[in-house]
Design a protein around this motif. Structure first.
Motif, mmCIF file in Angstrom:
data_model
loop_
_atom_site.group_PDB
_atom_site.id
_atom_site.type_symbol
_atom_site.label_atom_id
_atom_site.label_comp_id
_atom_site.label_asym_id
_atom_site.label_seq_id
_atom_site.Cartn_x
_atom_site.Cartn_y
_atom_site.Cartn_z
ATOM 1 N N TRP A 100 0.829 -1.209 0.000
ATOM 2 C CA TRP A 100 0.000 0.000 0.000
ATOM 3 C C TRP A 100 0.864 1.259 0.000
ATOM 4 C CZ3 TRP A 100 -1.330 4.060 3.390
ATOM 5 C CH2 TRP A 100 -2.532 4.714 3.092
ATOM 6 N N VAL A 101 1.885 1.304 0.842
ATOM 7 C CA VAL A 101 2.725 2.505 0.878
ATOM 8 C C VAL A 101 3.605 2.603 -0.371
ATOM 9 C CG1 VAL A 101 2.729 2.589 3.385
ATOM 10 C CG2 VAL A 101 4.532 1.333 2.218
ATOM 11 N N LEU A 102 3.981 1.466 -0.940
ATOM 12 C CA LEU A 102 4.794 1.511 -2.161
ATOM 13 C C LEU A 102 3.973 2.000 -3.351
ATOM 14 C CD1 LEU A 102 6.999 -1.704 -1.867
ATOM 15 C CD2 LEU A 102 7.716 0.687 -1.661
ATOM 16 N N ARG A 103 2.674 1.835 -3.296
ATOM 17 C CA ARG A 103 1.824 2.403 -4.348
ATOM 18 C C ARG A 103 1.889 3.920 -4.315
ATOM 19 N NH1 ARG A 103 -3.573 0.160 -2.709
ATOM 20 N NH2 ARG A 103 -4.267 2.112 -3.657
ATOM 21 N N CYS A 104 2.094 4.467 -3.144
ATOM 22 C CA CYS A 104 2.146 5.926 -3.002
ATOM 23 C C CYS A 104 3.514 6.483 -3.383
ATOM 24 C CB CYS A 104 1.806 6.309 -1.561
ATOM 25 S SG CYS A 104 1.798 8.085 -1.238
ATOM 26 N N PRO A 108 11.160 1.899 -3.130
ATOM 27 C CA PRO A 108 11.492 1.843 -1.694
ATOM 28 C C PRO A 108 12.397 2.984 -1.248
ATOM 29 C CG PRO A 108 11.761 -0.320 -2.722
ATOM 30 C CD PRO A 108 11.531 0.662 -3.825
ATOM 31 N N GLU A 109 13.298 3.434 -2.118
ATOM 32 C CA GLU A 109 14.264 4.461 -1.726
ATOM 33 C C GLU A 109 13.601 5.785 -1.352
ATOM 34 O OE1 GLU A 109 16.224 1.523 -4.447
ATOM 35 O OE2 GLU A 109 14.347 2.644 -4.400
ATOM 36 N N LYS A 110 12.377 6.019 -1.806
ATOM 37 C CA LYS A 110 11.697 7.287 -1.550
ATOM 38 C C LYS A 110 10.798 7.254 -0.319
ATOM 39 C CE LYS A 110 13.554 9.123 -5.149
ATOM 40 N NZ LYS A 110 14.648 10.105 -4.955
ATOM 41 N N LEU A 111 10.741 6.123 0.368
ATOM 42 C CA LEU A 111 9.891 6.053 1.561
ATOM 43 C C LEU A 111 10.428 6.978 2.657
ATOM 44 C CD1 LEU A 111 9.201 2.217 1.857
ATOM 45 C CD2 LEU A 111 7.599 3.987 1.152
ATOM 46 N N PRO A 113 11.533 8.052 6.349
ATOM 47 C CA PRO A 113 12.057 7.204 7.431
ATOM 48 C C PRO A 113 10.976 6.760 8.416
ATOM 49 C CG PRO A 113 13.522 9.057 7.019
ATOM 50 C CD PRO A 113 12.304 9.299 6.197
ATOM 51 N N LYS A 114 10.043 7.651 8.751
ATOM 52 C CA LYS A 114 9.003 7.292 9.714
ATOM 53 C C LYS A 114 8.117 6.180 9.180
ATOM 54 C CE LYS A 114 6.759 7.749 13.541
ATOM 55 N NZ LYS A 114 7.396 7.353 14.823
ATOM 56 N N VAL A 115 7.754 6.251 7.922
ATOM 57 C CA VAL A 115 6.911 5.219 7.318
ATOM 58 C C VAL A 115 7.649 3.891 7.267
ATOM 59 C CG1 VAL A 115 5.768 4.531 5.178
ATOM 60 C CG2 VAL A 115 5.549 6.872 6.000
ATOM 61 N N LEU A 116 8.918 3.917 6.881
ATOM 62 C CA LEU A 116 9.701 2.691 6.819
ATOM 63 C C LEU A 116 9.870 2.080 8.213
ATOM 64 C CD1 LEU A 116 11.243 0.805 4.955
ATOM 65 C CD2 LEU A 116 13.276 2.203 5.308
ATOM 66 N N GLU A 117 10.084 2.922 9.209
ATOM 67 C CA GLU A 117 10.216 2.420 10.583
ATOM 68 C C GLU A 117 8.951 1.711 11.039
ATOM 69 O OE1 GLU A 117 10.969 4.170 15.110
ATOM 70 O OE2 GLU A 117 10.878 5.513 13.379
ATOM 71 N N ALA A 138 17.282 -1.849 0.174
ATOM 72 C CA ALA A 138 17.365 -0.872 -0.918
ATOM 73 C C ALA A 138 17.392 0.554 -0.371
ATOM 74 C CB ALA A 138 16.190 -1.064 -1.870
ATOM 75 N N TRP A 139 16.605 0.814 0.667
ATOM 76 C CA TRP A 139 16.574 2.161 1.257
ATOM 77 C C TRP A 139 17.920 2.513 1.873
ATOM 78 C CZ3 TRP A 139 17.214 4.994 5.637
ATOM 79 C CH2 TRP A 139 16.571 6.236 5.714
ATOM 80 N N LEU A 140 18.531 1.578 2.592
ATOM 81 C CA LEU A 140 19.806 1.850 3.257
ATOM 82 C C LEU A 140 20.952 2.019 2.262
ATOM 83 C CD1 LEU A 140 19.574 -0.652 6.259
ATOM 84 C CD2 LEU A 140 19.341 1.837 6.349
ATOM 85 N N GLN A 141 20.868 1.385 1.116
ATOM 86 C CA GLN A 141 21.935 1.476 0.121
ATOM 87 C C GLN A 141 21.862 2.747 -0.711
ATOM 88 O OE1 GLN A 141 21.644 -2.138 -2.136
ATOM 89 N NE2 GLN A 141 22.205 -3.446 -0.397
ATOM 90 N N ASP A 142 20.757 3.466 -0.631
ATOM 91 C CA ASP A 142 20.599 4.689 -1.405
ATOM 92 C C ASP A 142 21.497 5.792 -0.844
ATOM 93 O OD1 ASP A 142 18.855 6.135 -3.516
ATOM 94 O OD2 ASP A 142 18.764 7.437 -1.766
ATOM 95 N N ALA A 143 22.268 6.431 -1.697
ATOM 96 C CA ALA A 143 23.232 7.451 -1.248
ATOM 97 C C ALA A 143 22.535 8.654 -0.626
ATOM 98 C CB ALA A 143 24.102 7.887 -2.424
ATOM 99 N N ASP A 144 21.385 9.055 -1.153
ATOM 100 C CA ASP A 144 20.677 10.212 -0.601
ATOM 101 C C ASP A 144 20.178 9.942 0.817
ATOM 102 O OD1 ASP A 144 21.104 11.597 -2.942
ATOM 103 O OD2 ASP A 144 19.201 10.968 -3.839
ATOM 104 N N ASN A 145 19.760 8.723 1.085
ATOM 105 C CA ASN A 145 19.251 8.400 2.416
ATOM 106 C C ASN A 145 20.354 8.317 3.468
ATOM 107 O OD1 ASN A 145 16.619 8.227 1.430
ATOM 108 N ND2 ASN A 145 16.841 6.067 0.916
ATOM 109 N N GLN A 146 21.572 8.025 3.042
ATOM 110 C CA GLN A 146 22.658 7.853 4.000
ATOM 111 C C GLN A 146 23.036 9.155 4.707
ATOM 112 O OE1 GLN A 146 25.842 5.904 1.899
ATOM 113 N NE2 GLN A 146 24.646 4.041 1.537
ATOM 114 N N GLY A 147 22.618 10.275 4.169
ATOM 115 C CA GLY A 147 22.884 11.545 4.826
ATOM 116 C C GLY A 147 21.780 12.000 5.746
ATOM 117 N N LEU A 148 20.691 11.250 5.863
ATOM 118 C CA LEU A 148 19.575 11.645 6.717
ATOM 119 C C LEU A 148 19.897 11.354 8.185
ATOM 120 C CD1 LEU A 148 16.586 10.259 4.606
ATOM 121 C CD2 LEU A 148 17.420 12.611 4.714
#
Length: 268
Positions: A100-104, A108-111, A113-117, A138-148
């Motif tokens: 359901w959340v992936l439809r939105c 996965p990389e765009k989820l 952090p709160k939703v993924l948690e 996939a989320w953890l391997q994304d370079a943009d997410n690693q700076g959050l």
């Protein structure tokens, strides 16, 4: 009658101090349609406990988000997902949460952090952590997410709630060794937890192999006893008929008995 300038300026202090007569009064922006639907969905969820209606309202709000600027709707979109996750869980439709959340968010990389948690905690509680393994990786391997700022907390959550329960120890070691967000103390604690899990895994495997070996030995013993019983029955039958047969036939019966023993003896 002239009004007191100090009195007329009081209601405008909340707008950043006194305004000059030539400055226009800036009104607060009206809430968007999606934001109003979010309030309605939250009310249906918390006050009325109408989880199905809350979920439908969230989906209606999604459609309105497509017409708004991307930056302005990030918080609303995240909050809609939180309400939707809670509504699905209350209806015992937790298996649908991730899809359901992936439809939105599409990928996965765009989820957020709160939703993924919330997804990790939900599937971990329901003892289905494997459902979120690929998504979180996939989320953890994304370079943009690693700076959050939430990256380290999600990495620790992924380690404790997903990788270790699934026995993915090599992936856990790669995560700890390859991420710079862990402090030295956290890294040592994580490696100790991985080592403990590996020892438990080895003990479980050795116990399973020993049980399988005992079962095989028991099965072999059962087959051997069955063979002995069969041979004894054949021997008794041959002895009963031995003296009633002529000598030549007795020799033939003895020969057949030897052939049967050779046939059924595994050692031969």
């Amino acid at each position: 009658m002239r009004s007191d300038p100090a009195t007329s300026a009081v209601p405008l202090r909340g707008l950043g101090g006194l305004l000059r007569s030539s400055e226009p009064v800036r009104a607060a922006p009206a809430p968007s349609a999606a934001a109003l639907l979010l309030e309605e969905a939250a009310d249906l969820l918390v006050v009325h406990l109408d989880f199905r209606a809350a979920l439908r309202t969230c989906e209606r709000a999604w459609q309105g988000l497509a017409e708004e600027p991307a930056g302005a709707c990030l918080e609303v979109k995240c909050s809609l997902c939180v309400v939707g996750i809670q509504a699905l869980a209350e209806m015992d439709r937790w298996q649908e949460v991730l899809s359901w959340v992936l439809r939105c968010y599409q990928v996965p990389e765009k989820l957020p952090p709160k939703v993924l948690e919330l997804c990790v905690l939900l599937y971990s509680k329901m003892r289905e952590p494997g459902a979120v393994l690929d998504t979180v990786s996939a989320w953890l391997q994304d370079a943009d997410n690693q700076g959050l700022p939430e990256y380290r907390a999600l990495a620790e959550l992924h380690l404790q709630r997903v990788l270790l329960p699934l026995g993915c120890l090599s992936e856990a070691e790669e995560l700890v060794a390859g991420s710079a967000v862990f402090s030295e103390t956290q890294r040592l604690d994580a490696l100790q937890a991985i080592s403990t899990a590996r020892q438990q895994q080895k003990h479980a495997q050795s116990g399973s192999e020993e049980t399988q070996k005992l079962n095989q030995e028991g099965s072999s013993s059962h087959r051997f006893l069955s063979l002995l019983t069969l041979l004894r029955q054949l021997w008794d039958s041959a002895v009963r008929h031995f003296f009633s047969l002529p000598f030549r036939k007795s020799l033939l019966a003895a020969l057949l008995l030897c052939l049967l023993v050779v046939r059924f003896d595994p050692g031969s």
